[in-house]
Motif scaffolding. Structure first.
Motif, PDB file in Angstrom:
ATOM      1  N   TYR A 134       0.839  -1.191   0.000  1.00 35.98           N
ATOM      2  CA  TYR A 134       0.000   0.000   0.000  1.00 35.98           C
ATOM      3  C   TYR A 134       0.881   1.251   0.000  1.00 35.98           C
ATOM      4  O   TYR A 134       1.842   1.330   0.758  1.00 35.98           O
ATOM      5  N   VAL A 151      -0.056  -0.374  -4.622  1.00 31.63           N
ATOM      6  CA  VAL A 151      -1.458   0.020  -4.505  1.00 31.63           C
ATOM      7  C   VAL A 151      -1.543   1.429  -3.929  1.00 31.63           C
ATOM      8  O   VAL A 151      -1.448   1.609  -2.723  1.00 31.63           O
ATOM      9  N   TYR A 209      -3.171   5.180  -2.923  1.00 31.15           N
ATOM     10  CA  TYR A 209      -4.425   5.876  -2.668  1.00 31.15           C
ATOM     11  C   TYR A 209      -4.139   7.264  -2.105  1.00 31.15           C
ATOM     12  O   TYR A 209      -3.118   7.471  -1.474  1.00 31.15           O
ATOM     13  N   PRO A 248      -8.607   5.598  -4.888  1.00 34.73           N
ATOM     14  CA  PRO A 248      -9.580   6.086  -3.905  1.00 34.73           C
ATOM     15  C   PRO A 248      -8.994   7.187  -3.020  1.00 34.73           C
ATOM     16  O   PRO A 248      -7.780   7.326  -2.909  1.00 34.73           O
ATOM     17  N   LEU A 249      -9.883   7.942  -2.426  1.00 38.64           N
ATOM     18  CA  LEU A 249      -9.513   8.952  -1.433  1.00 38.64           C
ATOM     19  C   LEU A 249     -10.017   8.466  -0.077  1.00 38.64           C
ATOM     20  O   LEU A 249     -11.201   8.194   0.079  1.00 38.64           O
ATOM     21  N   LEU A 250      -9.112   8.321   0.878  1.00 38.77           N
ATOM     22  CA  LEU A 250      -9.486   7.776   2.181  1.00 38.77           C
ATOM     23  C   LEU A 250      -8.932   8.669   3.285  1.00 38.77           C
ATOM     24  O   LEU A 250      -7.892   9.276   3.105  1.00 38.77           O
ATOM     25  N   ASP A 288      -6.941   8.738   9.405  1.00 38.93           N
ATOM     26  CA  ASP A 288      -7.152   8.448  10.819  1.00 38.93           C
ATOM     27  C   ASP A 288      -8.628   8.239  11.148  1.00 38.93           C
ATOM     28  O   ASP A 288      -9.104   8.664  12.180  1.00 38.93           O
ATOM     29  N   GLY A 289      -9.330   7.592  10.234  1.00 40.34           N
ATOM     30  CA  GLY A 289     -10.708   7.229  10.531  1.00 40.34           C
ATOM     31  C   GLY A 289     -11.659   8.379  10.349  1.00 40.34           C
ATOM     32  O   GLY A 289     -11.244   9.519  10.146  1.00 40.34           O
ATOM     33  N   SER A 315      -9.757   9.549  15.172  1.00 34.59           N
ATOM     34  CA  SER A 315      -9.348   8.842  16.391  1.00 34.59           C
ATOM     35  C   SER A 315      -8.789   7.457  16.116  1.00 34.59           C
ATOM     36  O   SER A 315      -8.553   6.700  17.035  1.00 34.59           O
ATOM     37  N   ASP A 316      -8.567   7.131  14.839  1.00 34.37           N
ATOM     38  CA  ASP A 316      -8.111   5.783  14.497  1.00 34.37           C
ATOM     39  C   ASP A 316      -6.590   5.757  14.563  1.00 34.37           C
ATOM     40  O   ASP A 316      -5.920   5.918  13.547  1.00 34.37           O
ATOM     41  N   ASN A 367      -3.548   4.763  12.079  1.00 35.63           N
ATOM     42  CA  ASN A 367      -3.579   3.308  12.010  1.00 35.63           C
ATOM     43  C   ASN A 367      -3.371   2.802  10.593  1.00 35.63           C
ATOM     44  O   ASN A 367      -2.824   1.734  10.362  1.00 35.63           O
ATOM     45  N   ALA A 368      -3.814   3.580   9.603  1.00 37.35           N
ATOM     46  CA  ALA A 368      -3.750   3.125   8.220  1.00 37.35           C
ATOM     47  C   ALA A 368      -2.312   2.920   7.765  1.00 37.35           C
ATOM     48  O   ALA A 368      -2.054   2.167   6.836  1.00 37.35           O
ATOM     49  N   LEU A 379      -0.052   1.427   9.302  1.00 41.51           N
ATOM     50  CA  LEU A 379       0.519   0.253   9.965  1.00 41.51           C
ATOM     51  C   LEU A 379       1.143  -0.726   8.980  1.00 41.51           C
ATOM     52  O   LEU A 379       2.254  -1.175   9.163  1.00 41.51           O
ATOM     53  N   HIS A 380       0.445  -1.082   7.938  1.00 40.10           N
ATOM     54  CA  HIS A 380       0.971  -2.065   7.005  1.00 40.10           C
ATOM     55  C   HIS A 380       1.323  -1.464   5.655  1.00 40.10           C
ATOM     56  O   HIS A 380       1.460  -2.182   4.683  1.00 40.10           O
ATOM     57  N   SER A 381       1.424  -0.135   5.585  1.00 39.58           N
ATOM     58  CA  SER A 381       1.813   0.475   4.322  1.00 39.58           C
ATOM     59  C   SER A 381       3.304   0.278   4.129  1.00 39.58           C
ATOM     60  O   SER A 381       4.080   0.375   5.069  1.00 39.58           O
TER      61      SER A 381
END
Lengths: 368, 459
Positions: free
Chosen positions: A41, A73, A75, A111-113, A116-117, A121-122, A140-141, A143-145
């Motif tokens: 990612y 991938v 985004y 996509p547009l995301l 942090d949620g 607060s994520d 959090n997003a 984490l695995h990027s």
């Protein structure tokens, strides 16, 4: 600690060419596919906030396309909490509206995301060995990027002097809690000798501004340091102490280290030097120097230093903040004169903590 | 206790009466008015419209326009709507909704975009589904707490737009499932699926004799990898499974069922009923966030169309029963009960699973198809105080009037008026008519037509 020279690719705006074509030429030099891990990612961090800056969506799209070619991938993303910090009632709804207004939207397969949620607060608790902070909350997003691409429109900024790749990384990739940790050291005060009692500063989301003896005053305990009132004051009566700004920058460097820890692969920083506005109500909202070009590097400190040097070595524009502060000639530190803070302090600090190098080699990309 | 009111419109139209107002999306919008959903929305309220986007490859999910008409109604009532969904618990190796990025890609592929809705489309629980609010429910039947997706917990009003269909894990999926699973964050979903994880008998059962091992199954590596706890070890001709480690996440069962088709794992008897009750707990927890239940700020719309025996989390089957139409209510228990009751009365769909099993009108269909009753979730949520299973059905006929038409027509100006204006400037029909060459209609008599017909027959 000493580091070797970092390489920075600089693409000056020359000739009449589409921004996406120029970006492709820059990316060819950077060799983006080599930096990326396949199938990983790749968040492309753009800036979605209330500040008026050029939205360089063409560059983001072009980078995303290159990433997809390299089988990663991509985004587009940003944190929602930038908006939340200044307006408690705001939410992802405002964020999406703002993004659409700026032309940043999901298109085709990109996509547009939010990072942090939906409500800022994520986050993930990340311990840091830094100068000021022991830990922060990174989105959090991430984490695995595998990689991160940070796109920044360089502007003047009252807190960091120059808002560049480091601010985007350290401030832009953490959650609301992380941002509050950065801003809690900032406690602006109102100077009564400059205040005209116009009341424009009374916009506080925390209701921390109280009127006493006809003057507004900020209640330190309630203030979160979001600087919303600062940007409203046209008299320059709202002041932040240098000591606080230095602490803010220490924390920013610490947070940068925390965010950087999350990635296996490299982080690519892209700085756009165009429309450098003083970012303060004191001065006319006009660019202080002409548009220069795009920078790309994997070193956050070097790219910000290079941006600063390029800005300072350029002639200022008459009738703007550059003339008011008397820093028109090349070589004068325009950023320090306009914002009141010399970003070189942060760069030296970041170098000592191992975030990057302040010495760099600027490779000018020839536009074919 | 007073009976709960349910408003219902059939999807069937009178023969030939193909008015725009007979469209199912505007029928749903009319139910929105009839049921008084506009009253629960105060101006400036953030309204979460919860949908199910349908997993990768699914084509029976609710089409975006069926939700768009509701979103428009919310805007009309002064609310600020956003359409939302949550990421799933990874029970299937090839699911397209594991994290927000995958979910968004799948959603856009299915047409769930901000452009289609005219409002933001938001993932409610963060990138990995960890952004949530813990809600305590001391009176819960099985679970005493739930984790609600943050954006839904923070919204002032919740409108669930559900697709009514069968479900292999909970017998039916409708309004209660849209909240009890759909509004939970990832860990909230695990909590519901792990209903009774401490009970040894509720774990899946293994049938080692059915597993051919590495030599007979090409999916064995994925089977091993599907377990986060490392409980599965595939041998050359068999399988080793550590039951104590198993957290009952469905992943190995789904892979073995759908792809490998060896059926080496099966759910333990009694699991599904427990899960239904846990789902009722979670649905109740969703409704009490921000005092939505007390203030009456919840509304439910069930589209009973394309009623497949399986969920939208998988690919579609042929429907088991024919379409009913749209239901709207403020009571999740009553609306699901009404759908289930109507399913019992309905005849089976020709060639569908219900007909294959020999079910007839008047028989309990989901119980026969899935092997357990869908009523546990109904009575579970009723016991918690989330609704009332006694209901009265109010059938609403579409009202075809000019006023109604002006609400839902694509333009407020009749299209013919535009044509009239156009003809004033350039009457292209009259211009073309003098140059048109045609067979005179008197030559085209019945005899000539008959001649053509006979020549066609010969050919």
């Amino acid at each position: 600690m000493s580091y070797g020279k970092s390489t920075i690719y600089f693409l000056p705006f020359l000739g009449k060419k589409d921004l996406s074509v120029l970006t492709r030429e820059l990316l060819k030099e950077v060799d983006l596919p080599k930096l990326l891990l396949a199938e990983g990612y790749v968040p492309i961090k753009v800036q979605i906030d209330f500040v008026d800056r050029p939205s360089f969506i063409e560059i983001a799209r072009e980078i995303a396309r290159e990433c997809a070619h390299a089988r990663a991938v991509p985004y587009l993303t940003d944190t929602t909490s930038t908006i939340l910090l200044q307006d408690r009632k705001a939410s992802m709804f405002e964020w999406t509206e703002l993004a659409l207004k700026k032309g940043i939207s999901a298109s085709y397969d990109i996509p547009l995301l939010p990072l942090d949620g939906p409500c800022g607060s994520d986050g993930l608790f990340v311990p840091i060995i830094g100068k000021e902070l022991a830990a922060t909350y990174v989105s959090n997003a991430l984490l695995h990027s595998s990689n991160l691409i940070v796109l920044t429109c360089v502007t003047c900024d009252p807190l960091t002097g120059l808002e560049g790749g480091m601010k985007s990384l350290g401030f832009g990739c953490v959650t609301l809690e992380g941002k509050k940790k950065l801003h809690e050291v900032i406690k602006p005060a109102i100077l009564r000798n400059l205040c005209t009692k116009c009341g424009k500063c009374d916009v506080c989301s925390q209701n921390a501004i109280m009127w006493s003896f006809g003057y507004p005053a900020i209640i330190t305990e309630m203030c979160v340091g979001c600087m919303k009132c600062f940007f409203e004051c046209e008299e320059g009566a709202i002041n932040v102490m240098q000591r606080q700004i230095k602490r803010y920058n220490m924390r920013l460097v610490d947070t940068c280290l925390g965010v950087k820890k999350m990635f296996k692969g490299k982080i690519l920083y892209v700085n756009l030097i165009a429309k450098i506005t003083p970012h303060s109500a004191k001065f006319p909202n006009k660019p202080i120097i002409p548009d220069l070009g795009i920078l790309a590097s994997t070193d956050p400190v070097a790219i910000d230093k290079a941006s600063l040097d390029l800005i300072n070595n350029e002639w200022g524009i008459r009738g703007t903040a550059a003339e008011i502060c008397n820093v028109l000639e090349p070589g004068k530190n325009k950023i320090e004169a306009i914002t009141g803070f010399d970003p070189n302090y942060t760069f030296k600090l970041a170098e000592s903590l191992g975030l990057g190098s302040t010495t760099y080699e600027l490779i000018e990309v020839k536009s074919r | 206790m007073a009976k709960s009111k349910i408003w219902f419109t059939s999807d069937k139209i009178k023969p030939g009466f193909n008015s725009v107002l007979e469209s199912i999306e505007f029928k749903a919008a009319r139910l929105f008015d009839e049921a008084g959903f506009a009253d629960i929305i105060d101006p400036g309220d953030r309204v979460a419209v919860k949908i199910h986007i349908g997993d990768w490859g699914n084509t029976g999910h609710l089409r975006p326009e069926l939700v768009r008409s509701i979103v428009d109604k919310v805007k009309e009532a002064g609310g600020i709507p956003f359409v939302t969904d949550t990421v799933i618990m990874q029970y299937y190796t090839f699911s397209g909704r594991g994290n927000a990025l995958q979910l968004m890609t799948t959603a856009y592929r299915h047409g769930h975009t901000p452009d289609a809705y005219g409002c933001p489309f938001i993932i409610a629980d963060g990138f990995y589904g960890q952004d949530d609010l813990r809600v305590e429910i001391p009176n819960g039947i099985l679970n005493k707490q739930a984790y609600i997706a943050r954006a839904i917990a923070d919204a002032d009003v919740l409108i669930s737009v559900a697709h009514y269909k069968g479900h292999p894990a909970t017998a039916v999926g409708a309004a209660i499932k849209n909240m009890g699973i759909g509004c939970q964050s990832k860990r909230g979903k695990y909590l519901v699926h792990l209903a009774g994880w401490d009970e040894p008998y509720s774990k899946p059962e293994i049938h080692p004799e059915r597993c051919p091992g590495k030599n007979g199954c090409e999916w064995w590596k994925m089977c091993e990898d599907s377990c986060t706890e490392g409980a599965i070890k595939v041998l050359d001709d068999g399988i080793q499974w550590d039951k104590d480690k198993c957290l009952w996440c469905w992943a190995h069962v789904a892979l073995c069922f759908f792809d490998a088709r060896k059926f080496a794992f099966t759910p333990a008897p009694g699991f599904n009923q427990r899960m239904e009750l846990a789902m009722a707990d979670a649905a109740y927890a969703t409704m009490i966030t921000k005092d939505k239940l007390k203030k009456g700020k919840v509304a439910f719309i069930n589209y009973a169309i394309d009623i497949t025996p399986w969920c939208d989390c998988f690919v579609n089957d042929r429907p088991a029963i024919p379409n009913f139409g749209v239901f709207a209510s403020k009571d999740p228990v009553a609306i699901d009960k009404a759908c289930i009751d109507m399913t019992t009365q309905a005849p089976p769909y020709p060639g569908g699973l219900a007909e294959d099993l020999g079910l007839k009108a008047g028989e309990e269909k989901w119980e026969k198809i899935h092997g357990f009753s869908p009523l546990y979730q109904i009575y579970g949520l009723e016991k918690l105080g989330g609704g009332n299973a006694d209901y009265e059905l109010i059938t609403v006929e579409p009202k075809v009037t000019v006023d109604e038409m002006m609400k839902y027509a694509p333009t407020k100006v009749p299209q013919t008026l535009w044509l009239r204006e156009m003809f004033k400037a350039n009457h292209f029909v009259r211009e073309v008519l003098p140059t048109v060459k045609r067979t005179p209609s008197k030559e085209l008599s019945d005899a000539v037509v008959e001649k053509y017909r006979s020549s066609l027959k010969k050919a």
